[in-house]
Design a protein around this motif. Structure first.
Motif, short mmCIF file in Angstrom:
data_model
loop_
_atom_site.label_atom_id
_atom_site.label_comp_id
_atom_site.label_asym_id
_atom_site.label_seq_id
_atom_site.Cartn_x
_atom_site.Cartn_y
_atom_site.Cartn_z
N THR A 19 0.83 -1.21 0.00
CA THR A 19 0.00 0.00 0.00
C THR A 19 0.86 1.26 0.00
OG1 THR A 19 -0.26 -0.09 2.41
CG2 THR A 19 -2.01 -1.06 1.06
N GLU A 24 -1.58 3.91 -1.98
CA GLU A 24 -2.92 3.76 -1.43
C GLU A 24 -3.06 4.44 -0.06
OE1 GLU A 24 -5.93 2.38 -2.49
OE2 GLU A 24 -4.90 2.58 -4.39
N ASN A 25 -1.98 4.59 0.67
CA ASN A 25 -2.05 5.21 1.99
C ASN A 25 -1.99 6.73 1.93
OD1 ASN A 25 -2.28 2.79 3.25
ND2 ASN A 25 -0.12 2.63 3.78
N TYR A 27 -4.09 9.00 0.82
CA TYR A 27 -5.32 9.67 1.26
C TYR A 27 -5.48 9.57 2.77
CZ TYR A 27 -10.17 11.04 1.75
OH TYR A 27 -11.32 11.69 2.13
N GLN A 28 -5.17 8.42 3.33
CA GLN A 28 -5.28 8.26 4.78
C GLN A 28 -4.32 9.22 5.49
OE1 GLN A 28 -4.50 4.31 6.13
NE2 GLN A 28 -4.77 4.83 8.27
N ARG A 29 -3.09 9.32 5.00
CA ARG A 29 -2.13 10.26 5.59
C ARG A 29 -2.60 11.70 5.43
NH1 ARG A 29 1.64 6.88 3.14
NH2 ARG A 29 1.98 8.42 1.52
N ARG A 31 -5.74 12.79 5.25
CA ARG A 31 -6.84 13.03 6.20
C ARG A 31 -6.32 13.22 7.62
NH1 ARG A 31 -12.46 12.14 5.23
NH2 ARG A 31 -12.48 12.24 7.47
N GLU A 32 -5.40 12.37 8.03
CA GLU A 32 -4.84 12.48 9.38
C GLU A 32 -4.14 13.82 9.56
OE1 GLU A 32 -2.34 9.06 9.65
OE2 GLU A 32 -4.04 7.69 9.95
N ARG A 46 -12.25 11.47 -1.14
CA ARG A 46 -11.22 10.66 -1.82
C ARG A 46 -11.08 11.04 -3.29
NH1 ARG A 46 -8.14 5.91 -0.45
NH2 ARG A 46 -6.95 5.51 -2.31
#
Length: 68
Positions: A19, A24-25, A27-29, A31-32, A46
């Motif tokens: 990932t 893939e990560n 977007y998660q990073r 948001r955080e 997204r």
């Protein structure tokens, strides 16, 4: 480390690696980071994030991204 946890840890590491390698990560990073720096502020969904990311990637013609 027991015989049960070794394969599980190896698979978890492999999943994380893939990932990270594919992005893939990202977007998660994002948001955080956005929630940490501006709690309650606007956060891209997204689809909008991926559009912004692609626009940023190809915005500068002097940077060469890709094979061609």
């Amino acid at each position: 480390m027991s015989a049960r946890t070794a394969p599980r840890r190896a698979l978890a590491w492999l999943r994380w690696y893939v990932t990270e390698l594919t992005g893939e990560n990202a977007y998660q990073r994002y948001r955080e980071r956005a929630e940490r720096t501006d709690p309650g502020g606007p956060v891209l969904d997204r689809r909008a994030f991926e559009r912004w990311r692609t626009d940023q990637k190809y915005a500068d013609p002097t940077k060469h991204h890709g094979c061609c």
